[in-house]
Design a protein around this motif. Sequence first.
Motif, PDB file in Angstrom:
ATOM      1  N   GLU A  47      76.234 -33.695 -77.751  1.00  0.00           N
ATOM      2  CA  GLU A  47      77.015 -34.833 -78.261  1.00  0.00           C
ATOM      3  C   GLU A  47      77.021 -35.988 -77.261  1.00  0.00           C
ATOM      4  O   GLU A  47      77.030 -37.160 -77.639  1.00  0.00           O
ATOM      5  N   ALA A  48      76.990 -35.626 -75.955  1.00  0.00           N
ATOM      6  CA  ALA A  48      77.016 -36.665 -74.917  1.00  0.00           C
ATOM      7  C   ALA A  48      75.663 -37.358 -74.783  1.00  0.00           C
ATOM      8  O   ALA A  48      75.559 -38.366 -74.082  1.00  0.00           O
ATOM      9  N   GLY A  49      74.623 -36.817 -75.392  1.00  0.00           N
ATOM     10  CA  GLY A  49      73.330 -37.505 -75.367  1.00  0.00           C
ATOM     11  C   GLY A  49      72.216 -36.767 -74.641  1.00  0.00           C
ATOM     12  O   GLY A  49      71.066 -37.197 -74.672  1.00  0.00           O
ATOM     13  N   PHE A  50      72.527 -35.677 -73.964  1.00  0.00           N
ATOM     14  CA  PHE A  50      71.486 -34.933 -73.231  1.00  0.00           C
ATOM     15  C   PHE A  50      70.549 -34.206 -74.196  1.00  0.00           C
ATOM     16  O   PHE A  50      70.920 -33.902 -75.329  1.00  0.00           O
ATOM     17  N   THR A  51      69.358 -33.918 -73.690  1.00  0.00           N
ATOM     18  CA  THR A  51      68.493 -32.956 -74.377  1.00  0.00           C
ATOM     19  C   THR A  51      68.868 -31.590 -73.833  1.00  0.00           C
ATOM     20  O   THR A  51      68.818 -31.378 -72.616  1.00  0.00           O
ATOM     21  N   VAL A  52      69.257 -30.674 -74.703  1.00  0.00           N
ATOM     22  CA  VAL A  52      69.831 -29.406 -74.230  1.00  0.00           C
ATOM     23  C   VAL A  52      68.964 -28.228 -74.679  1.00  0.00           C
ATOM     24  O   VAL A  52      68.664 -28.072 -75.863  1.00  0.00           O
ATOM     25  N   LEU A  53      68.562 -27.424 -73.699  1.00  0.00           N
ATOM     26  CA  LEU A  53      67.805 -26.206 -73.985  1.00  0.00           C
ATOM     27  C   LEU A  53      68.650 -25.013 -73.575  1.00  0.00           C
ATOM     28  O   LEU A  53      69.391 -25.076 -72.595  1.00  0.00           O
ATOM     29  N   TRP A  54      68.526 -23.941 -74.324  1.00  0.00           N
ATOM     30  CA  TRP A  54      69.212 -22.699 -73.951  1.00  0.00           C
ATOM     31  C   TRP A  54      68.165 -21.686 -73.521  1.00  0.00           C
ATOM     32  O   TRP A  54      67.197 -21.449 -74.241  1.00  0.00           O
ATOM     33  N   ARG A  55      68.333 -21.139 -72.328  1.00  0.00           N
ATOM     34  CA  ARG A  55      67.386 -20.118 -71.864  1.00  0.00           C
ATOM     35  C   ARG A  55      68.059 -18.746 -71.875  1.00  0.00           C
ATOM     36  O   ARG A  55      69.072 -18.538 -71.203  1.00  0.00           O
ATOM     37  N   ALA A  56      67.469 -17.846 -72.630  1.00  0.00           N
ATOM     38  CA  ALA A  56      68.023 -16.491 -72.755  1.00  0.00           C
ATOM     39  C   ALA A  56      67.345 -15.591 -71.740  1.00  0.00           C
ATOM     40  O   ALA A  56      66.126 -15.468 -71.729  1.00  0.00           O
ATOM     41  N   HIS A  57      68.152 -14.967 -70.898  1.00  0.00           N
ATOM     42  CA  HIS A  57      67.616 -13.940 -69.999  1.00  0.00           C
ATOM     43  C   HIS A  57      67.946 -12.558 -70.549  1.00  0.00           C
ATOM     44  O   HIS A  57      67.388 -11.567 -70.111  1.00  0.00           O
ATOM     45  N   ILE A  58      68.921 -12.539 -71.463  1.00  0.00           N
ATOM     46  CA  ILE A  58      69.231 -11.263 -72.105  1.00  0.00           C
ATOM     47  C   ILE A  58      68.161 -10.976 -73.145  1.00  0.00           C
ATOM     48  O   ILE A  58      67.477 -11.881 -73.616  1.00  0.00           O
ATOM     49  N   GLY A  59      68.053  -9.700 -73.515  1.00  0.00           N
ATOM     50  CA  GLY A  59      67.003  -9.330 -74.450  1.00  0.00           C
ATOM     51  C   GLY A  59      67.556  -8.766 -75.735  1.00  0.00           C
ATOM     52  O   GLY A  59      68.772  -8.768 -75.966  1.00  0.00           O
ATOM     53  N   ALA A  60      66.644  -8.268 -76.548  1.00  0.00           N
ATOM     54  CA  ALA A  60      67.021  -7.732 -77.851  1.00  0.00           C
ATOM     55  C   ALA A  60      68.006  -6.576 -77.670  1.00  0.00           C
ATOM     56  O   ALA A  60      67.867  -5.771 -76.754  1.00  0.00           O
TER      57      ALA A  60
END
Length: 431
Positions: free
Chosen positions: A145-158
């Motif tokens: 919402e603030a304007g950043f490009t946001v990525l989520w990195r998952a280190h957890i697995g299935a």
Amino acid sequence: MPLSRLTPVIGSARVAAAERELFALRSRLDGREVWHVSDTAARGGVAEALREELPYFRGAGIDTRWATLAAPAPFRRFTKALYYQLCGVRTGEDGLWPEIERGRLLYERVCRASADWLIAAAADRAGIVVVHDHQAAGLVPPLREAGFTVLWRAHIGAPLHPQQAEPAWEFLYRYLAYAHGCIASYPGALPRGLPPLPGPYIVAPSINPLAAKNIPLRAPAERVRDVVGPLPPHTPLITQVGRWDAVKDVPGVIRAFADHVDPAFGARLLLVGPSTEGDPQAAEVYERCCRVRSELGRLRARVHVLRLPVADAREHALTVNAIQRCSAFVVQKSLAEGFGMTVSEAAWKGRAVIASPVGGLRRQVAHGRSGLLLAGPDDLAGLGAAADRLLADPAYAAELGREGRERVRRHFLIDTGVRDLARVLARTAPT
Ligand code: UDP
């Protein structure tokens, strides 16, 4: 840290390939920042990965920053319970937060405060923010919402039991739906049956051969003696290294050792984790491991449950390095595992590995070539049989270790992780 430091290990062609991606990212960013947000810088795989990867980005002139959450104790308790549920395992601790929804307000309040901090600290709102794992997922909506490009990195697995994990993943997906992209450690790491997330891009975790954790050591046996005490000559050491977390199933490793490993080999079991200071959840798990050990009778003298101080990060890493190096082989009997860097760390040191067939462990261990996979995460008899086999045949263990090291060289060294992350960041960077 310049990538060229890695040339003696991986050769100049690989260094150049990773550098090309970093330079492409730098020109794409044109001075904009890349932020990373994780739960902690103190312990565990995410902290290890960021500590090793980020200096190479900075070394290439990319303005890279790392912030950790200002998380009060109840937040940590909640995210730990959430983690167990995301992993789809029953740990006996799930009862802490029987309903995930009850923690939502607290979770959002902490994430919102951390997002506000970052919004104020960033040079502008045109950069990229990579938020790591479930603890920081709640930052995605306010940062977007603030304007950043946001990525989520998952280190957890299935998850081990996907159905059991569903409510926890649904909780998370409400935030993740706002991400510009998601990064997973391998294809299929994120559970199916939920709305698809943007991406997911694949970046395999990796280890740094130049880190104190992985460099060759001159006298590793002396370091091991310092923490374990004196041992009879030629005692084979069986080791599992990890955070004090129920998902790592240390009690299961102890039971497998006591009930299924032939005592005639005279092996010792080392269960190694960080100091639990300031981490009550970890302290509880540690206490439980000690209780299981204390119930063993005479055999308990052969089981060492070790907490290593973390105040001096380099000393800590060197000690873990020495323990892995001096082990006959290494075990990772997790009930669920996003990746399990401890496996690549051990393999890089030429150690064979016995691991559960879950998540990232399955991807790292080629059964019968670089290690041995159990039939399931609860296969205690299988763990005993695999251990006996390696103890009886050290030449076979050495052969598995050699192949393991080559697999790490090919797939899991840091240039690969840096190259692939740089590519994803360049692809998702705003124009
Ligand atoms: N580790 C460590 N000291 C310890 C226990 C673990 O330095 O006492 C490190 C370990 O060497 C590895 C990381 O923490 O680099 C654990 O990563 P992994 O992916 O195996 O598990 P996670 O913590 O992400 O669940």
